[in-house]
Design a protein around this motif. Structure first.
Motif, PDB file in Angstrom:
ATOM      1  N   ALA A  32       0.707  -0.902  -0.259  1.00 32.93           N
ATOM      2  CA  ALA A  32      -0.343   0.310   0.298  1.00 32.93           C
ATOM      3  C   ALA A  32       0.659   1.116  -0.047  1.00 32.93           C
ATOM      4  O   ALA A  32       0.949   2.318  -0.918  1.00 32.93           O
ATOM      5  CB  ALA A  32      -1.149  -0.009   1.263  1.00 32.93           C
ATOM      6  N   ASP A  33       1.960   1.079   0.881  1.00 25.21           N
ATOM      7  CA  ASP A  33       3.038   2.497   1.239  1.00 25.21           C
ATOM      8  C   ASP A  33       3.556   2.616  -0.576  1.00 25.21           C
ATOM      9  O   ASP A  33       3.636   3.964  -0.712  1.00 25.21           O
ATOM     10  CB  ASP A  33       3.615   1.965   2.140  1.00 25.21           C
ATOM     11  N   LEU A  34       3.667   1.666  -1.466  1.00 20.92           N
ATOM     12  CA  LEU A  34       4.955   1.661  -2.338  1.00 20.92           C
ATOM     13  C   LEU A  34       3.608   1.828  -3.282  1.00 20.92           C
ATOM     14  O   LEU A  34       3.987   2.962  -4.112  1.00 20.92           O
ATOM     15  CB  LEU A  34       4.979   0.258  -2.743  1.00 20.92           C
ATOM     16  N   VAL A  35       2.192   1.345  -3.972  1.00 18.38           N
ATOM     17  CA  VAL A  35       1.920   2.017  -4.340  1.00 18.38           C
ATOM     18  C   VAL A  35       1.258   2.697  -4.947  1.00 18.38           C
ATOM     19  O   VAL A  35       0.989   4.344  -5.471  1.00 18.38           O
ATOM     20  CB  VAL A  35       1.265   1.301  -5.120  1.00 18.38           C
ATOM     21  N   LEU A  36       1.019   3.551  -3.069  1.00 21.31           N
ATOM     22  CA  LEU A  36       0.332   5.481  -3.157  1.00 21.31           C
ATOM     23  C   LEU A  36       2.253   5.718  -2.964  1.00 21.31           C
ATOM     24  O   LEU A  36       1.542   7.198  -4.202  1.00 21.31           O
ATOM     25  CB  LEU A  36       0.506   5.372  -1.296  1.00 21.31           C
ATOM     26  N   ALA A  37       2.792   5.873  -3.359  1.00 26.92           N
ATOM     27  CA  ALA A  37       4.168   6.777  -3.295  1.00 26.92           C
ATOM     28  C   ALA A  37       4.226   6.567  -5.100  1.00 26.92           C
ATOM     29  O   ALA A  37       4.830   7.836  -5.327  1.00 26.92           O
ATOM     30  CB  ALA A  37       4.907   6.042  -2.741  1.00 26.92           C
ATOM     31  N   ARG A  38       4.256   5.665  -5.254  1.00 29.63           N
ATOM     32  CA  ARG A  38       4.580   5.390  -6.914  1.00 29.63           C
ATOM     33  C   ARG A  38       3.320   6.372  -7.829  1.00 29.63           C
ATOM     34  O   ARG A  38       3.914   7.138  -8.715  1.00 29.63           O
ATOM     35  CB  ARG A  38       4.452   3.959  -7.230  1.00 29.63           C
ATOM     36  N   GLY A  39       2.218   6.145  -7.151  1.00 32.75           N
ATOM     37  CA  GLY A  39       0.918   6.753  -7.931  1.00 32.75           C
ATOM     38  C   GLY A  39       1.198   8.603  -7.605  1.00 32.75           C
ATOM     39  O   GLY A  39       1.402   9.396  -8.356  1.00 32.75           O
ATOM     40  N   ARG A  40       2.155   8.779  -6.479  1.00 31.51           N
ATOM     41  CA  ARG A  40       2.435  10.776  -6.259  1.00 31.51           C
ATOM     42  C   ARG A  40       3.256  11.002  -7.154  1.00 31.51           C
ATOM     43  O   ARG A  40       3.345  12.143  -7.767  1.00 31.51           O
ATOM     44  CB  ARG A  40       2.649  10.831  -4.292  1.00 31.51           C
ATOM     45  N   ILE A  41       4.218   9.944  -7.712  1.00 27.40           N
ATOM     46  CA  ILE A  41       5.623  10.014  -8.404  1.00 27.40           C
ATOM     47  C   ILE A  41       4.725  10.715 -10.002  1.00 27.40           C
ATOM     48  O   ILE A  41       5.192  11.153 -10.422  1.00 27.40           O
ATOM     49  CB  ILE A  41       6.669   9.142  -8.491  1.00 27.40           C
ATOM     50  N   LEU A  42       3.907  10.044 -10.500  1.00 31.74           N
ATOM     51  CA  LEU A  42       3.200   9.451 -11.268  1.00 31.74           C
ATOM     52  C   LEU A  42       2.449  11.242 -11.245  1.00 31.74           C
ATOM     53  O   LEU A  42       2.666  11.971 -12.668  1.00 31.74           O
ATOM     54  CB  LEU A  42       2.927   8.836 -12.201  1.00 31.74           C
ATOM     55  N   HIS A  43       1.314  11.333 -10.396  1.00 26.18           N
ATOM     56  CA  HIS A  43       1.376  12.821 -10.768  1.00 26.18           C
ATOM     57  C   HIS A  43       1.848  13.902 -10.410  1.00 26.18           C
ATOM     58  O   HIS A  43       1.809  14.979 -11.638  1.00 26.18           O
ATOM     59  CB  HIS A  43       0.442  12.934  -9.372  1.00 26.18           C
ATOM     60  N   ALA A  44       3.421  13.814  -9.416  1.00 29.35           N
ATOM     61  CA  ALA A  44       4.159  15.376 -10.355  1.00 29.35           C
ATOM     62  C   ALA A  44       4.502  15.229 -11.450  1.00 29.35           C
ATOM     63  O   ALA A  44       4.942  16.649 -11.475  1.00 29.35           O
ATOM     64  CB  ALA A  44       5.308  14.918  -9.108  1.00 29.35           C
ATOM     65  N   ASP A  49       4.570  18.031 -17.327  1.00 29.87           N
ATOM     66  CA  ASP A  49       4.252  17.443 -18.573  1.00 29.87           C
ATOM     67  C   ASP A  49       2.798  17.809 -18.808  1.00 29.87           C
ATOM     68  O   ASP A  49       3.043  17.710 -20.276  1.00 29.87           O
ATOM     69  CB  ASP A  49       4.989  16.499 -18.812  1.00 29.87           C
ATOM     70  N   ARG A  50       1.961  17.641 -18.448  1.00 31.86           N
ATOM     71  CA  ARG A  50       0.799  17.305 -18.131  1.00 31.86           C
ATOM     72  C   ARG A  50       0.064  15.975 -19.492  1.00 31.86           C
ATOM     73  O   ARG A  50      -0.433  16.234 -20.030  1.00 31.86           O
ATOM     74  CB  ARG A  50      -0.086  18.836 -19.328  1.00 31.86           C
ATOM     75  N   LEU A  51       0.939  15.120 -18.982  1.00 30.71           N
ATOM     76  CA  LEU A  51       0.240  13.712 -19.897  1.00 30.71           C
ATOM     77  C   LEU A  51      -0.223  12.787 -19.207  1.00 30.71           C
ATOM     78  O   LEU A  51       0.478  12.542 -18.058  1.00 30.71           O
ATOM     79  CB  LEU A  51       1.898  13.841 -20.836  1.00 30.71           C
ATOM     80  N   GLU A  52      -1.238  12.386 -19.076  1.00 32.10           N
ATOM     81  CA  GLU A  52      -1.503  11.537 -18.426  1.00 32.10           C
ATOM     82  C   GLU A  52      -1.288  10.092 -18.106  1.00 32.10           C
ATOM     83  O   GLU A  52      -0.498  10.006 -19.505  1.00 32.10           O
ATOM     84  CB  GLU A  52      -3.079  10.928 -18.528  1.00 32.10           C
ATOM     85  N   ASP A  53      -1.140   9.641 -17.290  1.00 37.72           N
ATOM     86  CA  ASP A  53       0.166   8.168 -17.503  1.00 37.72           C
ATOM     87  C   ASP A  53      -1.141   7.044 -16.992  1.00 37.72           C
ATOM     88  O   ASP A  53      -2.164   7.284 -15.188  1.00 37.72           O
ATOM     89  CB  ASP A  53       1.047   8.246 -16.492  1.00 37.72           C
ATOM     90  N   PRO A  54      -1.994   6.321 -17.782  1.00 38.86           N
ATOM     91  CA  PRO A  54      -3.122   5.063 -17.236  1.00 38.86           C
ATOM     92  C   PRO A  54      -2.123   4.687 -15.415  1.00 38.86           C
ATOM     93  O   PRO A  54      -3.619   4.261 -15.157  1.00 38.86           O
ATOM     94  CB  PRO A  54      -3.263   4.584 -18.559  1.00 38.86           C
ATOM     95  N   ARG A  55      -1.345   4.487 -15.447  1.00 37.62           N
ATOM     96  CA  ARG A  55      -1.394   3.603 -14.352  1.00 37.62           C
ATOM     97  C   ARG A  55      -1.279   4.447 -12.742  1.00 37.62           C
ATOM     98  O   ARG A  55      -1.371   3.916 -11.788  1.00 37.62           O
ATOM     99  CB  ARG A  55       0.222   3.303 -14.292  1.00 37.62           C
ATOM    100  N   GLU A  56      -1.356   5.806 -13.141  1.00 37.73           N
ATOM    101  CA  GLU A  56      -1.432   6.603 -11.556  1.00 37.73           C
ATOM    102  C   GLU A  56      -3.161   6.514 -10.686  1.00 37.73           C
ATOM    103  O   GLU A  56      -2.675   6.172  -9.724  1.00 37.73           O
ATOM    104  CB  GLU A  56      -1.509   8.065 -11.868  1.00 37.73           C
ATOM    105  N   LEU A  57      -4.406   6.267 -11.854  1.00 42.35           N
ATOM    106  CA  LEU A  57      -5.647   6.263 -11.353  1.00 42.35           C
ATOM    107  C   LEU A  57      -5.138   4.601 -10.212  1.00 42.35           C
ATOM    108  O   LEU A  57      -5.901   4.183  -9.448  1.00 42.35           O
ATOM    109  CB  LEU A  57      -6.400   6.551 -12.226  1.00 42.35           C
ATOM    110  N   ALA A  58      -4.569   3.860 -10.842  1.00 39.07           N
ATOM    111  CA  ALA A  58      -4.536   2.433 -10.670  1.00 39.07           C
ATOM    112  C   ALA A  58      -4.204   2.088  -9.622  1.00 39.07           C
ATOM    113  O   ALA A  58      -4.830   1.711  -9.203  1.00 39.07           O
ATOM    114  CB  ALA A  58      -4.452   1.528 -11.802  1.00 39.07           C
ATOM    115  N   LEU A  59      -3.251   3.000  -9.604  1.00 43.02           N
ATOM    116  CA  LEU A  59      -2.273   2.951  -8.177  1.00 43.02           C
ATOM    117  C   LEU A  59      -2.535   3.368  -7.128  1.00 43.02           C
ATOM    118  O   LEU A  59      -3.053   2.722  -6.080  1.00 43.02           O
ATOM    119  CB  LEU A  59      -0.730   3.630  -8.348  1.00 43.02           C
ATOM    120  N   PHE A  60      -3.368   4.599  -6.728  1.00 41.66           N
ATOM    121  CA  PHE A  60      -4.329   5.293  -5.684  1.00 41.66           C
ATOM    122  C   PHE A  60      -5.066   4.342  -5.571  1.00 41.66           C
ATOM    123  O   PHE A  60      -5.789   4.285  -4.380  1.00 41.66           O
ATOM    124  CB  PHE A  60      -4.538   6.449  -6.562  1.00 41.66           C
ATOM    125  N   GLU A  61      -6.235   3.537  -6.175  1.00 36.65           N
ATOM    126  CA  GLU A  61      -6.805   2.781  -6.239  1.00 36.65           C
ATOM    127  C   GLU A  61      -6.745   1.594  -5.782  1.00 36.65           C
ATOM    128  O   GLU A  61      -7.310   1.570  -4.509  1.00 36.65           O
ATOM    129  CB  GLU A  61      -8.325   2.718  -7.830  1.00 36.65           C
TER     130      GLU A  61
END
Length: 218
Positions: A32-44, A49-61
């Motif tokens: 849980a801690d790892l996927v949340l941290a990865r999601g935050r990195i993708l959000h940053a 660059d304003r390019l959506e990464d489809p992994r971001e939402l899946a990580l947070f969910e």
């Protein structure tokens, strides 16, 4: 990770399987801690660059699911905030974001997590501002400012004040807007938040332009 390894060895070599369930819970927390941290990195990265990464939402969910299974209200609140933030910031979908942000805020309140409370309130304020509910937006952003001051997050205070500058200007409180700009710039400068400094100056310029336009009207 070490405890999971020891639990495996005790089960395999000594037949002691009683620790496996707890080891799995520990691994769920690590995941849980790892996927949340990865999601935050993708959000940053998205903010840059304003390019959506489809992994971001899946990580947070996934993080929200895991924290929920663990009964970790603070972790679930933070993850739920990020799911809502994704819909609001990445996909500009306030309708989908607001219920998630409200749920995050309630969970954070129950967990006593002021950081996530402040985050949720900030983004609920942004939604109110976008919908033209200026006074509701002001109240939520001011409460987020209060919480961010309490937990010692000056860059976050300055970021909220950017929104408050625009709200003050929209409400005709030009002097308040300029005073907020002065404070926000000083706060952002004190902690090296250069991106926020630029946002403050952009907001200040718009307030000054509004003042000039007003003065030129017959």
């Amino acid at each position: 990770m070490e405890e999971a390894k020891r639990s495996y060895e005790r089960a395999v070599y000594a037949g002691e399987v009683g620790g496996l369930a707890e080891a799995e819970r520990g691994l769920d927390k690590v995941e849980a801690d790892l996927v949340l941290a990865r999601g935050r990195i993708l959000h940053a990265r998205f903010l840059d660059d304003r390019l959506e990464d489809p992994r971001e939402l899946a990580l947070f969910e996934r993080a929200a699911e895991l924290y929920g299974m663990l009964g970790d209200a603070a972790g679930e609140a933070e993850s739920m905030f990020w799911v809502g933030c994704f819909h609001q910031v990445v996909r500009s979908d306030h309708d989908k974001a607001v219920p998630l942000l409200e749920q995050s805020h309630e969970l954070a309140l129950s967990a006593g997590d002021r950081h996530t409370q402040a985050e949720a309130l900030r983004h609920l304020g942004i939604a109110d501002h976008a919908a033209g509910r200026l006074e509701a937006a002001r109240q939520r952003l001011e409460e987020s400012v209060r919480l961010r001051r309490e937990i010692g997050l000056p860059a976050g205070v300055a970021a909220n004040q950017v929104g408050l500058i625009y709200i003050a200007a929209a409400q005709g409180r030009r002097d308040d807007a300029l005073s907020l700009a002065d404070e926000a710039h000083a706060l952002a400068e004190s902690c090296g938040a250069r991106r926020i400094m630029a946002q403050v100056e952009e907001a200040r310029a718009q307030v000054m332009a509004l003042g000039t336009d007003h003065g030129e009207r017959p």
